[in-house]
Write an enzyme that holds these catalytic residues in place. Structure first.
Site, PDB file in Angstrom:
ATOM      1  CG  HIS A   1      -2.139  -0.776   1.116  1.00  0.00           C
ATOM      2  ND1 HIS A   1      -3.285  -0.324   0.509  1.00  0.00           N
ATOM      3  CD2 HIS A   1      -2.395  -2.030   1.515  1.00  0.00           C
ATOM      4  CE1 HIS A   1      -4.204  -1.273   0.566  1.00  0.00           C
ATOM      5  NE2 HIS A   1      -3.682  -2.321   1.163  1.00  0.00           N
TER       6      HIS A   1
ATOM      7  CE  LYS B   1      -3.589  10.635   2.791  1.00  0.00           C
ATOM      8  NZ  LYS B   1      -4.379   9.971   1.741  1.00  0.00           N
TER       9      LYS B   1
END
Ligand SMILES: *Cc1c(COP(=O)(O)O)cnc(C)c1O
Length: 792
Positions: free
Chosen positions: A348, A533
């Site tokens: 991931h 992010k």
């Protein structure tokens, strides 16, 4: 069971299961009574599914995950059983509002973010597709913390979802397995035998996961740690009460908390214990089931596909070898082969700090036999690939990513870009040695929850246009394509979005006291707060926009509401600074009478699945602005696109595939590519150069560092600004200008309804591929070799 309808069944559960008088019942009591009544309707299908799988001797899919971010279950069950009308009518007859009762359920927050939500979407798709499967994880007493803000700062409070009656789970009294830790390995007649020093019981709790139309259901089996023996009566009788309770407290520690951090390792020993605890319990359970159904051990891979969701359950490799070799006498090489035939691993993240490593010392202390087996597995790998340089143990650390890779027959990435990068970076050598092992399975989201249930207005429009088949065959959304230039359809499409936005504005005013203009552009960034992010890129652009509006208050600005939500890991100082800055900017900007017709900033506390379900259908713009190469896939991006919010984003993760499908004109692309990111980082002083080249960025940073947003503590953001100007590993400054320009293209498009609504609707019509049903079919074909038993 005779069906007396909900009208009788709800009060019956209230009275006879909860022992509550309807006259005194609270909303919570009614909600639990309704949950039990709905649960009655799914148990038959659930037991029938298990029976069908047993009778068919079917291969089972076992999904091992440290996290299952399942959110609320009542609405999910009502929707999938198609009981909406019946429930509404029954509650209305009782004088209750269905929306209020449903909203009363606390979220089961057994996950941090995307990884855990993916596991939840997969459970729903597996059930919808009729695939015999179990989800395996931990029944955390305290899920992810509850977030609130005090003076803009994140405050964490324990989540105690289990203090209420949890109507959905069944404690399995007969599924209680013993597990050991520590101790030593002794030679007994030439055989190594592990004598653990400490033992706990893993107690199973099952929650049914029901598929679309209630045709199939699987179990989510979560393990709770319990002591071997109740408590020490001897000590208790001697008056030593604390000591008598000690074994219980110690055992329970293991399933007490979910680690509120999915990117760095912490609380090392307890975390490794948790990982072994749920993995070993699940493998024992899987073998028990296999042996009960009969068959030669070597055939285990024909009956069990065991998926490791990230490296957290990577100890499954050595544990399964131990169960087969030590405990069942299979030859070591064959045990390794058999285990590999069952196991597969999903990677991931490529962030190096997030790839798990355990010190050899800790591993030897906690799992001495596993440490030996890891060395045997490594030796077997070296024998098979004599030129291999990657060892499973390096510099005194066990590398869990490499261990998972070596013990899996397939390893998958979660988007095309991510899978490609995996081959070039973390697993470069292993990929060269095993060129067929890595496959890609781009993530997906379940359309039942993320469109049908969360956005009833848009769903009704779609079903009214192309029928209801899209709900379990999402690619049929492409049948909307002929409508995308039809004025009446686009009006209806825009009408659904406007109504969702008006609902959100009403809720924000009522619940949070924030006034926003429902006609403004709702620009939304909701996800874990993390530097990669880049929420700070968004807030810097917000500041620059505010300054620009102040400088030209009479220009035709497109009104915007910037909405943020997300939790920061409690120990992640910089992420918490970002949260505080956003809240501080909101306080100043929202109070500015000169600009607040055009710009508002809202940071909603306690982001979770329910909040996502509320926000996404009401969003106009999806912020997916990670530093290219850092976001493995994302699934938030898919939810937004499906609900008609075009993306402003970088070429990262699944954004790439979303853009390919919606078309480049319907996606606001900006920023450096993965290769450009690498090149840019090598430029000395890249941040200072970028700041010098863009007055807006310089102005925004200056305002932050001078304390414009922190009047009571003017210098508090000096460190923050220093980090960005000096270090800026995630290249916020270098991407700022491109991001600003892309935002102005968004303004221009939003100002033209004839441009905006076809674009939004195209996002819905062209993102059917991002259903988790498609993802699960991919795993079934490429990895699991499993099939559907759906009677339909
Ligand atoms: C979808 C979802 C996520 C994942 O969001 P990303 O933007 O992909 O990081 C995280 N948390 C919740 C509650 C979600 O619903």
């Amino acid at each position: 069971m005779t069906d007396t309808g909900f009208r009788d069944s709800i009060p019956r559960h209230l009275i006879y299961a909860l022992g509550t008088d309807p006259q005194n019942a609270t909303l919570g009591d009614w909600r639990i009574a309704l949950s039990l009544a709905v649960r009655d309707r799914l148990v038959d299908a659930w037991l029938a599914s298990a029976r069908a799988a047993r009778q068919a001797g079917a291969k089972r899919v076992y999904y091992l995950s440290m996290e299952f971010l399942i959110g609320r279950l009542l609405e999910d069950a009502i929707i999938n059983l198609r009981l909406e009308e019946e429930v509404r009518a029954a509650l209305a007859a009782l004088g209750l509002s269905a929306d209020e009762v449903i909203a009363d359920e606390p979220d089961a927050a057994l996950g941090n973010g995307g990884l855990g939500r993916l596991a939840a979407c997969f459970m729903e798709s597996l059930a919808t597709l009729g695939v015999p499967a179990f989800g395996y994880g931990i029944r955390y007493e305290h899920g992810l913390f509850r977030q609130s803000f005090v003076e803009g700062r994140q405050v964490e409070e324990p989540e105690d979802w289990l203090t209420q009656v949890h109507a959905w789970e069944f404690r399995r009294r007969d599924v209680r397995l013993r597990l050991c830790f520590g101790g030593e390995v002794v030679d007994e007649g030439g055989k190594p035998v592990w004598h653990g020093a400490e033992a706990v019981m893993a107690q199973a709790y099952d929650t049914p996961m029901i598929g679309w139309q209630g045709k199939w259901a699987n179990a989510l089996r979560l393990w709770s740690a319990e002591p071997l023996h109740g408590f020490d009566l001897d000590r208790f009788n001697r008056g030593d009460y604390a000591a008598a309770a000690e074994p219980e407290a110690l055992a329970r520690t293991i399933s007490r908390v979910l680690y509120p951090d999915d990117t760095t390792e912490r609380g090392k020993e307890l975390r490794l214990k948790q990982e072994y605890f749920f993995t070993a319990a699940s493998l024992q359970d899987i073998l028990r089931r296999f042996e009960a159904e009969g068959g030669a051990l070597a055939d285990l891979p024909k009956k069990a596909a065991i998926q490791l969701n990230d490296t957290h359950p990577a100890i499954a490799g050595p544990e399964l070898v131990r169960l087969l070799h030590d405990e069942r006498g299979m030859a070591l090489d064959q045990a390794i082969e058999t285990a590999r035939g069952c196991l597969s691993y999903t990677n991931h993240t490529l962030l190096p700090e997030a790839l798990e490593r355990w010190s050899e010392d800790l591993m030897t202390r906690l799992l001495p036999r596993h440490m030996q087996l890891i060395e045997r597995i490594d030796a077997a790998h070296a024998a098979e690939k004599p030129d291999r340089k990657v060892a499973l143990v390096q510099e005194g650390e066990v590398r869990m990513g490499e261990l998972a890779f070596v013990m899996a027959h397939k390893v998958n990435g979660v988007s095309a870009l991510h899978t490609g990068l995996m081959k070039q970076t973390v697993f470069e050598e292993l990929h060269r040695l095993h060129p067929d092992r890595i496959v890609n399975e781009t993530n997906g989201v379940t359309p039942r929850r993320w469109l049908f249930s969360a956005n009833p207005r848009l769903s009704r429009l779609i079903s009214g246009t192309i029928g209801e088949g899209w709900v379990c065959d999402l690619e049929r959304l492409c049948e909307l394509e002929p409508q995308l230039d039809d004025a009446a359809f686009l009006d209806a499409y825009a009408g659904a979005k406007r109504a969702n936005k008006a609902d959100l504005a009403g809720w924000l005013a009522a619940e949070h006291g924030v006034q926003i203009d429902p006609e403004a552009l709702f620009d939304v960034q909701i996800k874990r707060i993390h530097e990669y992010k880049r929420q700070h890129l968004n807030i810097l652009e917000t500041i620059a926009l505010w300054q620009e509006i102040k400088a030209n208050p009479n220009a035709p600005w497109v009104p915007r509401v910037k909405i943020f939500a997300g939790k920061a890991a409690p120990g992640y100082v910089f992420a918490k600074e970002i949260i505080r800055l956003i809240n501080d900017v909101a306080a100043v900007v929202n109070a500015d009478l000169e600009t607040n017709r055009f710009l508002k900033v809202v940071f909603l506390p306690n982001y979770n699945v329910s909040l996502a379900e509320r926000l996404i259908p009401a969003s106009d713009l999806s912020e997916q602005i990670s530093t290219a190469g850092k976001e493995a896939s994302g699934t938030g991006n898919m939810k937004f696109a499906l609900n008609g919010a075009p993306t402003i984003g970088t070429l990262d993760g699944a954004n790439v595939e979303i853009r390919d499908r919606v078309g480049e004109k319907n996606f606001f692309l900006f920023g450096m590519t993965t290769d450009e990111v690498v090149a840019r980082r090598a430029v000395p002083d890249h941040a200072r150069q970028a700041i010098a080249a863009d007055k807006r960025l310089g102005g925004a940073l200056k305002a932050v560092s001078q304390g414009v947003f922190s009047p009571r503590d003017r210098h508090c953001y000096r460190g923050f600004v220093g980090n960005l100007t000096g270090h800026d590993y995630f290249l916020v400054c270098s991407d700022f200008t491109a991001y600003w320009d892309a935002q102005r293209r968004v303004d221009a498009a939003f100002a033209e309804p004839a441009v905006w609504w076809p674009m939004a609707a195209r996002n819905t019509a062209r993102t059917g591929w991002f259903s988790s049903d498609r993802t699960i079919r991919g795993y079934m074909a490429d990895i699991w070799g499993a099939s559907s038993l759906d009677p339909a």
